[in-house]
Scaffold this active site. Structure first.
Site, short mmCIF file in Angstrom:
data_model
loop_
_atom_site.label_atom_id
_atom_site.label_comp_id
_atom_site.label_asym_id
_atom_site.label_seq_id
_atom_site.Cartn_x
_atom_site.Cartn_y
_atom_site.Cartn_z
CG HIS A 10 -0.19 0.02 2.53
ND1 HIS A 10 0.36 1.17 3.06
CD2 HIS A 10 0.09 -0.98 3.40
CE1 HIS A 10 0.94 0.89 4.21
NE2 HIS A 10 0.80 -0.41 4.44
CD GLU A 14 -4.82 9.69 7.87
OE1 GLU A 14 -5.20 9.12 8.94
OE2 GLU A 14 -5.56 10.41 7.18
CD1 TRP A 15 -2.05 6.42 12.10
CD2 TRP A 15 -1.77 4.50 13.20
NE1 TRP A 15 -2.99 6.38 13.08
CE2 TRP A 15 -2.85 5.21 13.78
CE3 TRP A 15 -1.43 3.27 13.73
CZ2 TRP A 15 -3.57 4.72 14.86
CZ3 TRP A 15 -2.14 2.77 14.80
CH2 TRP A 15 -3.20 3.49 15.37
CG ASN A 16 3.14 3.72 6.58
OD1 ASN A 16 2.50 3.48 5.56
ND2 ASN A 16 3.49 2.76 7.43
CB THR A 22 0.14 0.48 11.06
OG1 THR A 22 0.87 1.70 10.91
CG2 THR A 22 -1.29 0.70 10.60
CD GLU A 88 2.23 -5.11 8.12
OE1 GLU A 88 2.56 -6.30 7.95
OE2 GLU A 88 2.88 -4.15 7.66
NE ARG A 89 5.62 -8.82 13.42
CZ ARG A 89 6.90 -8.59 13.68
NH1 ARG A 89 7.66 -8.04 12.75
NH2 ARG A 89 7.41 -8.89 14.85
CG ASP A 90 -2.09 -8.29 15.93
OD1 ASP A 90 -1.74 -7.18 16.38
OD2 ASP A 90 -3.00 -8.98 16.43
CE1 TYR A 91 5.68 -4.80 13.93
CE2 TYR A 91 4.01 -4.02 12.41
CZ TYR A 91 5.31 -4.42 12.66
OH TYR A 91 6.23 -4.44 11.64
#
Length: 212
Positions: A10, A14-16, A22, A88-91
């Site tokens: 992607h 905004e969080w990048n 994220t 995405e990977r769950d952080y």
């Protein structure tokens, strides 16, 4: 028979931009992220690329990127399949935290291990190994058969879900994958052989201005 598989992370979210972890949180694309996605679509169109089906995650930033790419290619109505296997990977406990703040709390070495090791998850989250354990079965069972049947496939997803795919496609080890960065909005174009291995790989040059 053409066996085309295009992977696209992607565009910038905004969080990048804010340097926040994220994961499964769901921020929108920034204006730059929108431009990155549109630029990817223009580049793919300039290469004569067309798709038969697209796959994306359940998260808005990947879905928006997918739709913008297809819109630029004149394929806005293309069949698009969403599945959380591509998320995405769950952080975990890191989600929503600024990366510098996380380093201050846990230390550089620990945060680096969580981010870049293959099998060490952050608290309450997934490692890359865990992410691969859901991405790869979905790829093998659902995406790959369509590629091998001759369909041209776009996968718009996330840095870590795509790292899991690239590790397999490029034959990388669990050590070499640790240093791989997948840039936002840069398509990876694979053509596969009849045995599912890679025949060729092309990557959009970030320095190319597709408006020229």
């Amino acid at each position: 028979m053409e066996r085309l598989l295009v992977l696209a992370r992607h565009g910038q979210s905004e969080w990048n931009l804010k340097k926040l972890f994220t994961g499964w949180r769901d921020p929108e694309l920034t204006e730059l992220g929108i431009d990155e996605a549109r630029r990817a679509g223009r580049w793919l169109k300039s290469q004569g690329t067309q798709f038969d089906v697209a796959f994306t995650s359940n998260l808005r930033r990947a879905q928006h990127t997918c739709s913008l790419i297809l819109e630029e290619m004149g394929q806005g109505g293309l069949e698009t399949i969403r599945n959380e296997a591509l998320n995405e990977r769950d952080y975990g406990d890191l989600s929503g935290l600024n990366k510098d703040d996380a380093r201050e709390r846990w230390g550089d070495a620990q945060v680096h291990e969580w981010r870049r090791s293959y099998d060490v998850p952050p608290p309450g989250g997934e490692s890359l190994k865990d992410t691969a354990a859901r991405v790869l079965p979905y790829y093998i069972q659902t995406i790959l058969p369509r590629v091998m049947s001759g369909e041209r496939v776009l996968v718009a997803a996330h840095g870590n879900s795509l790292r899991a795919l690239v590790m397999v496609l490029d034959g990388m080890t669990t050590k070499t994958i640790a240093s791989l960065e997948i840039a936002t909005g840069i398509p990876l174009v694979y053509r596969l052989k009849a045995d599912t291995t890679v025949e060729s790989k092309t990557v959009l040059d970030k320095d190319i201005d597709q408006d020229d």
